[in-house]
Every structure is written in C-alpha cells, then in structure tokens.
Design a protein around this motif. Sequence first.
Motif, mmCIF file in Angstrom:
data_model
loop_
_atom_site.group_PDB
_atom_site.id
_atom_site.type_symbol
_atom_site.label_atom_id
_atom_site.label_comp_id
_atom_site.label_asym_id
_atom_site.label_seq_id
_atom_site.Cartn_x
_atom_site.Cartn_y
_atom_site.Cartn_z
ATOM 1 N N ARG A 1 44.698 36.243 41.490
ATOM 2 C CA ARG A 1 43.108 36.258 41.200
ATOM 3 C C ARG A 1 42.415 37.410 42.097
ATOM 4 O O ARG A 1 42.791 37.388 43.247
ATOM 5 C CB ARG A 1 42.569 34.934 41.256
ATOM 6 N N PRO B 1 41.979 35.146 35.195
ATOM 7 C CA PRO B 1 40.929 36.224 34.964
ATOM 8 C C PRO B 1 39.426 35.454 35.402
ATOM 9 O O PRO B 1 39.387 34.306 35.515
ATOM 10 C CB PRO B 1 40.560 36.172 33.342
ATOM 11 N N LEU B 2 38.673 36.312 35.713
ATOM 12 C CA LEU B 2 37.309 35.946 36.166
ATOM 13 C C LEU B 2 36.433 35.790 35.173
ATOM 14 O O LEU B 2 35.484 35.022 35.337
ATOM 15 C CB LEU B 2 36.747 36.873 37.260
ATOM 16 N N ARG B 3 36.481 36.441 34.069
ATOM 17 C CA ARG B 3 35.609 36.375 32.990
ATOM 18 C C ARG B 3 36.657 35.609 31.743
ATOM 19 O O ARG B 3 37.700 35.454 31.644
ATOM 20 C CB ARG B 3 35.283 37.714 32.522
ATOM 21 N N ARG B 4 35.531 35.149 30.678
ATOM 22 C CA ARG B 4 36.258 34.745 29.653
ATOM 23 C C ARG B 4 37.005 35.777 28.683
ATOM 24 O O ARG B 4 36.490 36.749 28.332
ATOM 25 C CB ARG B 4 35.099 33.914 28.767
ATOM 26 N N ARG B 5 38.194 35.635 28.708
ATOM 27 C CA ARG B 5 39.290 36.444 28.018
ATOM 28 C C ARG B 5 40.000 35.854 26.822
ATOM 29 O O ARG B 5 40.250 34.713 26.872
ATOM 30 C CB ARG B 5 40.221 37.092 28.966
ATOM 31 N N ARG C 1 36.327 39.333 44.688
ATOM 32 C CA ARG C 1 35.393 40.513 44.374
ATOM 33 C C ARG C 1 35.087 40.824 45.751
ATOM 34 O O ARG C 1 34.603 42.278 46.181
ATOM 35 C CB ARG C 1 34.444 40.167 43.434
ATOM 36 N N PRO D 1 39.084 30.604 25.529
ATOM 37 C CA PRO D 1 39.272 31.636 26.712
ATOM 38 C C PRO D 1 40.525 31.138 27.503
ATOM 39 O O PRO D 1 40.881 30.116 27.448
ATOM 40 C CB PRO D 1 37.952 31.353 27.534
#
Length: 274
Positions: free
Chosen positions: A79, A18-22, A82, A31
């Motif tokens: 991944r 993930p690119l964001r905190r999940r 973007r 995360p």
Amino acid sequence: MAHLATPCLRSGLLVIQPLRRRHCTECGGGPLPLLVLEDEVLRCLDCADLGHLVFLPRGDTALTRRSREESSLSAVVVRFNRRKSRYERQGILVEEAALARAEERCLADAEARRRRRVRDARRRAAQDVRFTDAFAAEIRRLFPGCPADRARDIATHASVRGSGRVGRSAAGRALSEGAVTSAVVASVRHLDTAYDQLLMSGVPRHEARRRIAPTVETVLAAWREGAGAGPGAGSRAEEAGGAGAGSVAGVAGEGEGKREAEGENPAIRPAPTP
C-alpha cells in the motif's frame, strides 16, 4: 494514476491495496480492496487469476515465511504511504491449503520458537547493558567532571534500542567522540539551561539554542576540567530573558542542531589546557 505505478520487486507477483475507489477494467467490478496493475491496466484478483488466494497480514514472520514455502503461487500486498512517499508491505496472498499447512508447522514448534525469542531477548538485553556501560565510561573519559550517575543517565537515554537517538547511530555504536559529545550536549541543554522554558514560551528553536550556547559551553568546560559544578539559577534567568549570549556563541549555537544530527558537534570545543 501516477501514484499506482507498480514498484519493482526482485521476484514474485505484486498486489496493491488502493487508496482510492478503483474498479476492474475488464469486468467493471469494484470498488476493489485489492488490485493488480498490469501494463497500466487495473484488474481485480479474479481477472488476474489470483482470486483463489487468501490474504495473510504481516506480523508473524515464521507464518509468513512458511506460507510462502508451502504455496506454489503467492503475491506480496503493498500500500502506498503518502507521508513517506513509498510503498509498504501489508502482507501476502497465498493458497488456503498452504496457509493451513504453515499454521500446523508453526503450532508444532511454537514452544521452541518462544524459548528462542526469550533467549534472544536476554542476549540483546545483556548487549544493551554492556553498551550502556561502555557509553557511560566514554562520557566519563571525555568529561571527568560529569557525575557518575549523570553519565549513566545520559548513556541510558542515548542508547535505547530502536529509539533512533545518537547512541544508536553508527557513530554512537562506535563510541566516536562527536556522538558521545552530542549526547552530553543534549542532556546539558535540557537539564542545565532554560532551553525547555524558552521553547515553551514560543522562542524559535535556533534562537533558544543561541541563547543557551554560553551556558552549555561553561558546563562542558567545567566537566572537561574535572569540576562538577553546573550553572546557577542566575544563568537560567539570563537565558530566559535573552541576555548573556555573545555573538560568537550565538553563531556557534545556531548551527548546532544540524551538526548534532551528523553525529558531531564542532561548536563545542575543549577548553585550552592552562
């Protein structure tokens, strides 16, 4: 969360970096460095029954292939990029014992694979030399007045493997007239005109091409007729000052960049035979 939509694979499991905190929906852990997306639900590797697998980064083709062969369970790690708006492979997850066996196999035939890579590199180098020679010969056929050294330099630059230049395009590999002409035009533009100076002075690219179009046409016409003389310093001075670009040449030069990308340059036409 739309950017986490799982891309489709022909077969096998998929794991996402993930690119964001999940965080895991089931256990709340996070995360997460890696996650599995099942029915729009985020799960950690442990909750997805993949926690016993180890990560093998991409880069070693033989080790990756053999690890998947040895492992009864594996997953592809991707991944999201973007900038390119697509998922890209980062490596695989395999069983630790399978990875160890694959490493042993790779060590056993490392020398043989090294020799094969050397042979392949020599073969590709020989192919590149033959292609560059053929490209240079085609330049000389289309432009007899182009000096032999200059034709060779153009061919060498245009045909660098992996460069993405016109010589490595499908049209370039086929030695089409449009692709060869585009390579010659690009060389003339940078070496025989004030194009680079115009760009450095802030002139927009299309306007710079419009200004130099007459000089490019003059050089190409001379080379087609067998004359090797290029433009003098006066031509460059006129280009840099914006003079000497006729309306017809300006329209032709303005669309030159788009046509060049397609492997042909109809704006540059042969001079009529006297």
